[in-house]
Design an enzyme around this catalytic site. Structure first.
Site, PDB file in Angstrom:
ATOM      1  N   GLN A   1       0.828  -1.199   0.000  1.00 47.31           N
ATOM      2  CA  GLN A   1       0.000   0.000   0.000  1.00 47.31           C
ATOM      3  C   GLN A   1       0.868   1.256   0.000  1.00 47.31           C
ATOM      4  O   GLN A   1       1.803   1.370   0.792  1.00 47.31           O
ATOM      5  CB  GLN A   1      -0.922   0.036   1.218  1.00 47.31           C
ATOM      6  CG  GLN A   1      -1.917   1.201   1.133  1.00 47.31           C
ATOM      7  CD  GLN A   1      -2.839   1.290   2.337  1.00 47.31           C
ATOM      8  OE1 GLN A   1      -2.439   1.742   3.386  1.00 47.31           O
ATOM      9  NE2 GLN A   1      -4.088   0.860   2.165  1.00 47.31           N
TER      10      GLN A   1
ATOM     11  N   CYS B   1      -7.164   6.126   5.239  1.00 45.21           N
ATOM     12  CA  CYS B   1      -6.624   6.385   6.576  1.00 45.21           C
ATOM     13  C   CYS B   1      -7.191   7.685   7.141  1.00 45.21           C
ATOM     14  O   CYS B   1      -7.117   8.731   6.494  1.00 45.21           O
ATOM     15  CB  CYS B   1      -5.097   6.467   6.531  1.00 45.21           C
ATOM     16  SG  CYS B   1      -4.357   6.777   8.158  1.00 45.21           S
TER      17      CYS B   1
ATOM     18  N   ASN C   1     -15.190  -3.560   4.785  1.00 47.26           N
ATOM     19  CA  ASN C   1     -14.325  -3.459   5.958  1.00 47.26           C
ATOM     20  C   ASN C   1     -15.048  -2.659   7.036  1.00 47.26           C
ATOM     21  O   ASN C   1     -15.746  -1.704   6.734  1.00 47.26           O
ATOM     22  CB  ASN C   1     -13.013  -2.770   5.532  1.00 47.26           C
ATOM     23  CG  ASN C   1     -12.039  -2.537   6.666  1.00 47.26           C
ATOM     24  OD1 ASN C   1     -11.431  -1.478   6.765  1.00 47.26           O
ATOM     25  ND2 ASN C   1     -11.862  -3.508   7.537  1.00 47.26           N
TER      26      ASN C   1
ATOM     27  N   ASP D   1     -15.954  -3.332  11.550  1.00 48.88           N
ATOM     28  CA  ASP D   1     -16.788  -3.975  12.567  1.00 48.88           C
ATOM     29  C   ASP D   1     -17.059  -5.456  12.299  1.00 48.88           C
ATOM     30  O   ASP D   1     -18.020  -6.017  12.840  1.00 48.88           O
ATOM     31  CB  ASP D   1     -18.143  -3.259  12.716  1.00 48.88           C
ATOM     32  CG  ASP D   1     -17.990  -1.834  13.225  1.00 48.88           C
ATOM     33  OD1 ASP D   1     -16.866  -1.469  13.612  1.00 48.88           O
ATOM     34  OD2 ASP D   1     -18.988  -1.090  13.209  1.00 48.88           O
TER      35      ASP D   1
END
Length: 328
Positions: A70, A100, A200, A202
């Site tokens: 990444q 991010c 993506n 939880d």
């Protein structure tokens, strides 16, 4: 699930996490059932490429394929250069970070801050896709804040720019990690594009994984924080999705053996000084929820040698085993 020429063993992906998803952890999660693992983010700033820290982050020696790195930045040319650099050094997939939420990343208009600037997003994606001959993937959030959920538009831009897979954390940048993940938004993103979409946020149990797949219609799921101290979560989810059965929790002995193997790999990768310090967070995660865990963490964080750290860890698990035998 397929990303370009790479057919993954399954649709379970380890999320990139700064300071966590180094090569030892990626390898461990792959061994325990992850179909793919993405590296920690590497800055596109060419001044950092020569640093030991950056070299370690992009070190995929001996890692099972595909090797995904990444990259993070806000300048299209620098991002293209970073992509080329990493491909030249073994990356087989380039992943772009636009997810991010950290302030130090967003303050330089990188990470999820980029979601505010759709034209710049397109410029970066096209520059990176055009710079390399390997698949390029993208990680985003649902938007900048709850008033600006533009994940669907970003997803369409990504597909048009040649991105081959998209991971979506189900929160806006402003939400950080608070509140519940927005699976409705992820479902809308999935419906808007034909490239693989990975959900993506939880996903902490096999049952939740199945619910998210059913609710969103996505192609895969990405696990981040739930794998910290529980890398076997991928094996549990994979088994449940195939059989509908819940695997038994690993025994204290199993956890000990996985952790000790992980520690030895950290020491080999980083050396003693850094390895012991990197190990502390993992030891804390593995010991969470076990009896005597708090006292153990307090004590083990004070030692700074491999021998002392290993002995304290072995003693801790031996005490847990004795407690179990006495209770029986």
């Amino acid at each position: 699930m397929r990303i370009g020429p790479y057919k993954l063993n399954n649709n379970l992906v380890l999320a990139p996490m700064a300071g966590v998803t180094d090569r030892p952890f990626r390898q461990l999660c792959k061994q325990l059932g992850a179909g793919m693992a993405v590296s920690e983010m590497v800055s596109s700033n060419s001044l950092l490429w020569g640093s030991e820290k950056t070299k370690r982050r992009a070190d995929h020696t001996g890692e099972t394929e595909p090797k995904s790195v990444q990259i993070m930045g806000a300048d299209p040319k620098m991002m293209a250069e970073a992509a080329r650099y990493n491909v030249d050094n073994g990356a087989q997939i380039i992943d772009i970070n636009m997810g991010c939420p950290a302030k130090k990343v967003c303050n330089v208009a990188a990470g999820s801050a980029l979601l505010q600037y759709e034209d710049l997003v397109q410029d970066i994606l096209e520059a990176v896709v055009g710079a390399v001959d390997v698949p390029v993937t993208l990680k985003i959030r649902t938007g900048w804040d709850t008033a600006h959920r533009n994940g669907v538009r970003i997803a369409r831009i990504a597909q048009e720019s040649g991105i081959l897979a998209l991971a979506v954390h189900g929160r806006t940048r402003a939400c950080g990690y608070r509140g519940d993940a927005e699976y409705d938004t992820i479902a809308a993103i999935k419906q808007a594009v034909t490239i693989p979409v990975i959900a993506n946020g939880d996903i902490t149990t096999p049952q939740k994984a199945q619910q998210v797949l059913a609710k969103t219609g996505v192609d895969g799921i990405m696990i981040g924080r739930a794998a910290q101290g529980r890398p076997w979560i991928f094996r549990e989810i994979g088994h449940y999705l195939k059989t509908g059965e819940t695997l038994a929790e690993p025994s204290v002995t199993d956890v000990r053996d996985i952790l000790l193997g992980h520690l030895h790999n950290l020491y080999n990768f980083y050396g003693e000084y850094t390895g012991v310090r990197m190990a502390r967070k993992h030891i804390a995660w593995y010991s969470k929820g076990h009896r005597h865990g708090a006292a153990f963490r307090q004590a083990v964080n004070r030692v700074d040698s491999i021998d002392a750290q290993l002995k304290m860890t072995e003693d801790f698990f031996e005490r847990l085993q004795q407690d179990i035998q006495q209770a029986a």
